[in-house]
Design an enzyme around this catalytic site. Structure first.
Site, PDB file in Angstrom:
ATOM      1  N   ARG A  59       2.411   2.352   4.645  1.00 41.32           N
ATOM      2  CA  ARG A  59       2.032   3.381   3.472  1.00 41.32           C
ATOM      3  C   ARG A  59       3.137   3.966   2.698  1.00 41.32           C
ATOM      4  O   ARG A  59       2.693   4.926   1.834  1.00 41.32           O
ATOM      5  CB  ARG A  59       0.598   4.191   3.858  1.00 41.32           C
ATOM      6  CG  ARG A  59      -0.458   3.179   4.234  1.00 41.32           C
ATOM      7  CD  ARG A  59      -1.744   3.819   4.161  1.00 41.32           C
ATOM      8  NE  ARG A  59      -2.623   2.410   4.408  1.00 41.32           N
ATOM      9  CZ  ARG A  59      -3.413   2.213   5.544  1.00 41.32           C
ATOM     10  NH1 ARG A  59      -3.175   2.793   6.694  1.00 41.32           N
ATOM     11  NH2 ARG A  59      -4.269   1.174   5.280  1.00 41.32           N
TER      12      ARG A  59
ATOM     13  N   ASP B 104     -17.782   2.836  12.494  1.00 43.03           N
ATOM     14  CA  ASP B 104     -16.495   2.539  12.159  1.00 43.03           C
ATOM     15  C   ASP B 104     -16.071   3.277  10.997  1.00 43.03           C
ATOM     16  O   ASP B 104     -15.111   3.005   9.940  1.00 43.03           O
ATOM     17  CB  ASP B 104     -16.133   1.051  11.946  1.00 43.03           C
ATOM     18  CG  ASP B 104     -14.676   0.792  11.655  1.00 43.03           C
ATOM     19  OD1 ASP B 104     -13.893   1.672  11.935  1.00 43.03           O
ATOM     20  OD2 ASP B 104     -14.508  -0.478  11.028  1.00 43.03           O
TER      21      ASP B 104
ATOM     22  N   ASN C  71     -11.934   6.403  14.129  1.00 43.11           N
ATOM     23  CA  ASN C  71     -13.435   6.058  14.586  1.00 43.11           C
ATOM     24  C   ASN C  71     -13.201   6.051  16.360  1.00 43.11           C
ATOM     25  O   ASN C  71     -11.956   5.782  16.517  1.00 43.11           O
ATOM     26  CB  ASN C  71     -13.972   5.015  14.178  1.00 43.11           C
ATOM     27  CG  ASN C  71     -12.929   3.541  14.283  1.00 43.11           C
ATOM     28  OD1 ASN C  71     -12.180   3.364  13.756  1.00 43.11           O
ATOM     29  ND2 ASN C  71     -13.310   2.788  15.563  1.00 43.11           N
TER      30      ASN C  71
ATOM     31  N   GLN D 105       0.945  -1.214   0.006  1.00 44.72           N
ATOM     32  CA  GLN D 105      -0.073   0.065   0.024  1.00 44.72           C
ATOM     33  C   GLN D 105       0.822   1.361  -0.039  1.00 44.72           C
ATOM     34  O   GLN D 105       0.237   2.472  -0.036  1.00 44.72           O
ATOM     35  CB  GLN D 105      -0.999   0.110   1.261  1.00 44.72           C
ATOM     36  CG  GLN D 105      -1.829  -1.163   1.330  1.00 44.72           C
ATOM     37  CD  GLN D 105      -2.879  -1.002   2.160  1.00 44.72           C
ATOM     38  OE1 GLN D 105      -2.868  -0.250   3.178  1.00 44.72           O
ATOM     39  NE2 GLN D 105      -3.899  -1.698   2.122  1.00 44.72           N
TER      40      GLN D 105
ATOM     41  N   GLY E  51      -4.855   1.671  15.365  1.00 46.26           N
ATOM     42  CA  GLY E  51      -5.215   0.413  16.516  1.00 46.26           C
ATOM     43  C   GLY E  51      -6.536   1.121  17.085  1.00 46.26           C
ATOM     44  O   GLY E  51      -6.620   0.621  18.226  1.00 46.26           O
ATOM     45  N   GLY E  52      -7.423   1.845  16.518  1.00 46.94           N
ATOM     46  CA  GLY E  52      -8.700   2.261  17.102  1.00 46.94           C
ATOM     47  C   GLY E  52      -9.554   0.788  17.470  1.00 46.94           C
ATOM     48  O   GLY E  52     -10.453   0.791  18.340  1.00 46.94           O
TER      49      GLY E  52
ATOM     50  N   ASN F 298     -12.304   4.987   1.357  1.00 48.15           N
ATOM     51  CA  ASN F 298     -11.712   4.516   2.483  1.00 48.15           C
ATOM     52  C   ASN F 298     -10.362   5.489   2.588  1.00 48.15           C
ATOM     53  O   ASN F 298     -10.410   6.476   2.043  1.00 48.15           O
ATOM     54  CB  ASN F 298     -11.591   3.197   2.366  1.00 48.15           C
ATOM     55  CG  ASN F 298     -11.456   2.380   3.862  1.00 48.15           C
ATOM     56  OD1 ASN F 298     -10.522   2.908   4.401  1.00 48.15           O
ATOM     57  ND2 ASN F 298     -12.338   1.518   4.241  1.00 48.15           N
TER      58      ASN F 298
ATOM     59  N   ASP G 108     -14.458   6.354  10.791  1.00 45.09           N
ATOM     60  CA  ASP G 108     -13.494   7.397  10.579  1.00 45.09           C
ATOM     61  C   ASP G 108     -13.299   8.375   9.913  1.00 45.09           C
ATOM     62  O   ASP G 108     -14.489   9.113   9.813  1.00 45.09           O
ATOM     63  CB  ASP G 108     -12.108   6.198  10.039  1.00 45.09           C
ATOM     64  CG  ASP G 108     -11.764   5.123  10.738  1.00 45.09           C
ATOM     65  OD1 ASP G 108     -11.415   5.211  11.886  1.00 45.09           O
ATOM     66  OD2 ASP G 108     -12.045   4.041  10.271  1.00 45.09           O
TER      67      ASP G 108
END
Lengths: 547, 170
Positions: free
Chosen positions: A128, A298, A255, A79, A188-189, A383, A300
């Site tokens: 990324r 969720d 989120n 990515q 890490g939400g 996304n 975000d």
């Protein structure tokens, strides 16, 4: 005497080469002036992913051919958007850093990095990309370290533990360098972390400032959480942007946690699902805008802020464009955070309009124990993958997931460090489980019908908020978008095609099957007068140039 | 893409909740041996379905149907084949430019191509741009057995299908 002169000349030559090679703050600030390079994650601080290179055109794009492939020794998805500096490409394979000749793909060096075994991460061992400043590269690792690496040798310079990988903190972003600081924030939400954005000195790795995306007691916004703040999420998943005029750096915040049950966190849950504008020198909050208060889906705010200078209702405007996972395309004033406009990008059923920029919920659109059917689904209408804006066309391009839904049901869950903390269940109305628009439904035969969801490139006019054209795909897409000064648009998708569209009409001009899903943002660069276009598919990087 | 509709080629349901969508009459206890005979004989099930190496590949393979579906789901499927279809059991229909119609199992499709297994078990790829028509088939090829099999026969078939657990390592 002659020997002394030669030595002096040699010293000057070497020093001169070093100075030339340095990626100064000014070079990054003016990255648009050297389109042969790609100096920061999104190309420039404006994050438009728009290149001024012009060698590849709508007329000759059909003549693109594969020049080389970098097959990463890594089985998760690729990515990262590579950096290119004066003929050298810097990229990653997993959390390794690799320096390649940008013309041949041959490797100069590899910095190997193995994340700690106890590290936890929800959504793939993903990175990324990198940042660069001077001769130093910056790598953010999935076990939450920030590492400075010598760009010439691949040797580490410093290694800073940003947070606890064992507690579920991970770094997936490409860092952002602004002046003498390198900025990151943890993901890490889904593990009940408490998020932040932090800046570190580029030379020493010492923390310069920190902004808590879930405010601590006594900080503004803390009263929007109840007791839930302690594990409130607020992840940082993708890289921010920077506006030198206001010295503000903009970041999307993830989120609130737990993802699917707000009973423990009554209130707006600032600054989850928001964009925050921070002073780049101090980290002080200048303004924020929250896309989805008290999110239970969720969604975000996991996008790169795209900065544009446009005419808005007849007046010049310093704006920010943002297609959000919640299904809306926003236009904000980036100096003040003023809400200017929001329009749907895909089917949605949760929003009945806006009241001074605050979303108005439709009746019966709150999560419940029994479950509520919501469009879009938990992966959203778009996304993390980067959109693009072309100043030539004035259009904002984004890959959209159309017709996705989930049935969201709250559940009870106690927080336990290092374990998934989402407190809910997801289901769908789709027959079978393979059609759900999830992150894992990749690289399988596609059997979906259009009404079950599909991916599409949509070209939005910021003035109206409506799309001028779209290019539909049968499957979904996790690909970013690149546009160029010749009105080309490059993107891809889960079907494995990498393709070029006419950015003005959406007409397909060229395509190539790469055998795996495109998951990064395509980028372009030039070496010795020849333009290249790079894109990943599965775990490899493919580089194209004209015949 | 023109969507022609849904098919339930084997009437395989996805969940107990889905099975509950159809009202089911209680059945008597079934006999596996009798059920096996119906499947292979009067029921003509193997005209479309396959069990291990016997039968047609047109419909879903039943070799492990007993491991994946409950008796209630099987009864619903037999009585109401159009109740629901799994994506992997979807039937697709294409019409080529020369007017030839091909109906088969959808194996995969993307923006440009559709991959099918046709009625002759050939794995075929079609360019969408070269098709006159394309889409999902509207009706299930499988008839309802609600009126053609007695409650006892239905119970026998379900009992037999329940014994089909797949290929077991020996």
């Amino acid at each position: 005497m002659t020997a002394r002169l030669s030595l002096a000349a040699l010293t000057l030559f070497v020093l001169g080469q070093l100075v030339l090679a340095q990626v100064s703050s000014d070079r990054i600030l003016n990255a648009q002036k050297e389109p042969q390079n790609w100096l920061t994650y999104s190309g420039t601080y404006m994050s438009q992913r728009y290149s001024q290179l012009t060698q590849v055109t709508p007329a000759n794009v059909k003549d693109l051919e594969l020049k080389w492939v970098f097959q990463a020794r890594w089985l998760d998805y690729y990515q990262a958007t590579p950096l290119v500096v004066d003929g050298v490409m810097y990229t990653t394979q997993g959390n390794d850093v690799v320096a390649l000749d940008a013309v041949t793909g041959k490797i100069f060096w590899i910095y190997p990095y193995t994340p700690a075994a106890e590290a936890k991460f929800c959504c793939g061992r993903i990175t990324r990309g990198l940042a660069i400043h001077g001769d130093t590269l910056f790598l953010a690792t999935v076990d939450a370290h920030l590492i400075a690496i010598d760009a010439k040798t691949g040797r580490p310079i410093w290694n800073r533990i940003v947070a606890s990988g064992a507690a579920g903190y991970s770094l997936t972003t490409a860092p952002l360098v602004v002046k003498d600081k390198v900025i990151v924030g943890p993901a890490g939400g889904e593990f009940g972390i408490r998020g932040f954005i932090a800046a570190y000195d580029v030379a020493t790795g010492k923390e310069a400032w920190r902004f808590n995306t879930v405010p601590l007691p006594g900080e503004p916004g803390h009263d929007t959480w109840g007791e839930g703040w302690q594990h409130g999420g607020g992840s940082i998943w993708v890289t921010g942007s920077y506006d030198p005029e206001t010295n503000l750096t903009f970041w999307g915040v993830g989120n609130p946690g737990p993802d699917y049950n707000a009973e423990t966190r009554p209130g707006d849950n600032l600054y989850s699902c928001s964009v925050v504008a921070l002073d780049a020198d101090t980290g002080k909050l200048k303004w924020h805008y929250q896309f989805t208060p008290n999110d239970e889906f969720d969604w975000d705010a996991v996008q790169v802020p795209v900065l544009v200078d446009i005419s808005w209702k007849g007046q010049p405007r310093k704006a920010m464009l943002w297609a959000n996972r919640n299904g809306f395309f926003y236009v904000l004033d980036r100096r003040t955070g003023e809400f200017l406009q929001a329009t749907p990008i895909a089917k949605q059923n949760w929003n009945a309009g806006f009241d001074n920029g605050r979303p108005i919920r439709t009746p019966n659109s709150m999560a419940s124990r029994d479950g509520v059917l919501i469009y879009p689904g938990n992966q959203g209408a778009t996304n993390w993958f980067s959109p693009s804006f072309s100043p030539r066309t004035g259009l904002f391009y984004v890959n959209v997931w159309e017709n996705t839904h989930h049935i969201f049901a709250r559940a009870d869950q106690e927080y336990q460090e290092g374990l998934s903390y989402t407190a809910g269940r997801l289901s769908t109305n789709y027959p079978g489980r393979g059609i759900a628009a999830g992150m894992r439904a990749i690289q399988r035969p596609n059997l979906r019908m259009e009404e079950e969801n599909f991916g599409t490139v949509r070209a939005f006019d910021p003035q109206t908020g409506k799309w001028r054209w779209e290019y539909k795909q049968a499957d979904l897409t996790d690909a970013g978008i690149l546009t160029t000064a010749t009105d080309l648009l490059f993107t891809g998708g889960r079907e494995g095609y990498f393709f070029a569209l006419d950015a003005r009409t959406g007409a397909l001009l060229w395509k190539m099957q790469l055998g795996g899903p495109t998951q990064n943002g395509p980028m372009t660069y030039s070496v010795n007068g020849r333009q290249y276009v790079a894109v990943s598919a599965s775990n490899s990087l493919f580089v194209f140039g004209l015949r | 893409m023109r969507i022609l509709g849904l098919v339930l080629s084997a009437a395989i349901l996805t969940s107990a909740a889905a099975a509950g969508q159809t009202s089911l009459a209680p059945l008597p206890p079934g006999n596996e041996t009798a059920g096996s005979a119906i499947v292979a004989g009067s029921g003509k099930c193997l005209t479309c379905h396959r069990i291990k190496t016997t039968g047609s590949r047109f419909g879903p393979d039943l070799t492990d149907i007993g491991a994946n579906r409950t008796p209630a789901q099987l009864q619903t499927s037999l009585e109401d084949p159009n109740a629901e279809i799994l994506p992997e059991n979807r039937t697709f229909r294409v019409v080529t430019r020369d007017g030839t119609t091909i109906v088969g199992r959808l194996m995969n499709h993307d923006t440009f191509v559709v991959l099918m297994r046709d009625a002759k078990d050939q794995l075929r790829t079609f360019q969408k741009s070269e098709l006159r028509e394309q889409g999902f088939v509207t009706e299930s090829p499988m008839p309802s057995f609600r009126s053609t099999l007695s409650p006892q026969e239905l119970a026998d078939v379900i009992a037999y299908l329940g014994t089909l657990k797949g290929i077991v390592a020996e």
